[in-house]
Design a protein around this motif. Sequence first.
Motif, PDB file in Angstrom:
ATOM      1  N   LEU A  16       0.829  -1.206   0.000  1.00 51.09           N
ATOM      2  CA  LEU A  16       0.000   0.000   0.000  1.00 51.09           C
ATOM      3  C   LEU A  16       0.865   1.259   0.000  1.00 51.09           C
ATOM      4  O   LEU A  16       0.608   2.201  -0.753  1.00 51.09           O
ATOM      5  CB  LEU A  16      -0.915  -0.023   1.225  1.00 51.09           C
ATOM      6  CG  LEU A  16      -1.993   1.036   1.306  1.00 51.09           C
ATOM      7  CD1 LEU A  16      -2.873   0.999   0.069  1.00 51.09           C
ATOM      8  CD2 LEU A  16      -2.837   0.804   2.536  1.00 51.09           C
ATOM      9  N   SER A  19       2.460   1.648  -3.400  1.00 47.20           N
ATOM     10  CA  SER A  19       1.499   2.123  -4.410  1.00 47.20           C
ATOM     11  C   SER A  19       1.313   3.640  -4.340  1.00 47.20           C
ATOM     12  O   SER A  19       0.859   4.258  -5.299  1.00 47.20           O
ATOM     13  CB  SER A  19       0.149   1.422  -4.253  1.00 47.20           C
ATOM     14  OG  SER A  19      -0.541   1.917  -3.113  1.00 47.20           O
ATOM     15  N   GLN A  20       1.699   4.242  -3.217  1.00 48.30           N
ATOM     16  CA  GLN A  20       1.616   5.700  -3.043  1.00 48.30           C
ATOM     17  C   GLN A  20       2.927   6.382  -3.461  1.00 48.30           C
ATOM     18  O   GLN A  20       3.113   7.565  -3.255  1.00 48.30           O
ATOM     19  CB  GLN A  20       1.314   6.032  -1.578  1.00 48.30           C
ATOM     20  CG  GLN A  20       0.034   5.440  -1.039  1.00 48.30           C
ATOM     21  CD  GLN A  20      -1.176   6.263  -1.381  1.00 48.30           C
ATOM     22  OE1 GLN A  20      -1.108   7.474  -1.500  1.00 48.30           O
ATOM     23  NE2 GLN A  20      -2.304   5.604  -1.556  1.00 48.30           N
ATOM     24  N   ALA A  59      -5.004   5.738   3.905  1.00 45.26           N
ATOM     25  CA  ALA A  59      -5.011   4.424   3.251  1.00 45.26           C
ATOM     26  C   ALA A  59      -4.591   3.330   4.242  1.00 45.26           C
ATOM     27  O   ALA A  59      -5.200   2.253   4.276  1.00 45.26           O
ATOM     28  CB  ALA A  59      -4.092   4.438   2.039  1.00 45.26           C
ATOM     29  N   LEU A  60      -3.573   3.591   5.038  1.00 41.34           N
ATOM     30  CA  LEU A  60      -3.116   2.604   6.020  1.00 41.34           C
ATOM     31  C   LEU A  60      -4.183   2.360   7.086  1.00 41.34           C
ATOM     32  O   LEU A  60      -4.422   1.221   7.492  1.00 41.34           O
ATOM     33  CB  LEU A  60      -1.813   3.060   6.684  1.00 41.34           C
ATOM     34  CG  LEU A  60      -0.575   3.135   5.792  1.00 41.34           C
ATOM     35  CD1 LEU A  60       0.616   3.652   6.591  1.00 41.34           C
ATOM     36  CD2 LEU A  60      -0.259   1.805   5.161  1.00 41.34           C
ATOM     37  N   LYS A  63      -6.868   0.131   5.674  1.00 43.74           N
ATOM     38  CA  LYS A  63      -6.362  -1.240   5.523  1.00 43.74           C
ATOM     39  C   LYS A  63      -6.276  -1.937   6.877  1.00 43.74           C
ATOM     40  O   LYS A  63      -6.640  -3.106   7.006  1.00 43.74           O
ATOM     41  CB  LYS A  63      -4.988  -1.217   4.841  1.00 43.74           C
ATOM     42  CG  LYS A  63      -4.468  -2.559   4.453  1.00 43.74           C
ATOM     43  CD  LYS A  63      -5.245  -3.086   3.270  1.00 43.74           C
ATOM     44  CE  LYS A  63      -4.545  -4.245   2.617  1.00 43.74           C
ATOM     45  NZ  LYS A  63      -5.296  -4.771   1.490  1.00 43.74           N
TER      46      LYS A  63
END
Length: 174
Positions: A16, A19-20, A59-60, A63
């Motif tokens: 993740l 991907s950033q 995002a983290l 997730k």
Amino acid sequence: MSTTQSERLRELLEPLVSSQGLDLEEIAVDSVGRKRVLRVVVDSDTGADLDQIADVSRALSAKLDESDLMGQGEYDLEVGTPGAERELTEHRHYVRAVDRLVKFKLTEAAGAGELVARILEVDDEGIDTEVPGVKGRKATARRLAFADVAKARVQVEFNRKNKNEETEENAEEA
């Protein structure tokens, strides 16, 4: 298969973060009183700005909410960058520290002791540095193999002139 919580968290979060456009540098779970704190350190070759940190943090968080890796208890998520005096542990860290002043702790094989030098260039075998001159002496070049470095940490410089100022001063002196 991973066994520690940090390894499992890294497996979950690293794709993740990547991907950033960032590198996952560090994960630490600490207890602060009755609360737990998950600290995630991210970076990239160009650094990470506040917007990127906020995006990756959201995002983290999402997730982690989907997984049970942090258990049912409360925890705080802190996402940040390595900071000014970061320790250099990976090849990419040395590359990112080019033109920075670094304090090296040398291995016994390299003569032990400490060396403060500016990183000029990094390749697969080692580091080209410039050791500042002392008491009017000129700076000297020194090559360090990665195997010669036991520890390295970037130093904060408050009075360093940027290259434009140095060029202007040299032009005035000529």
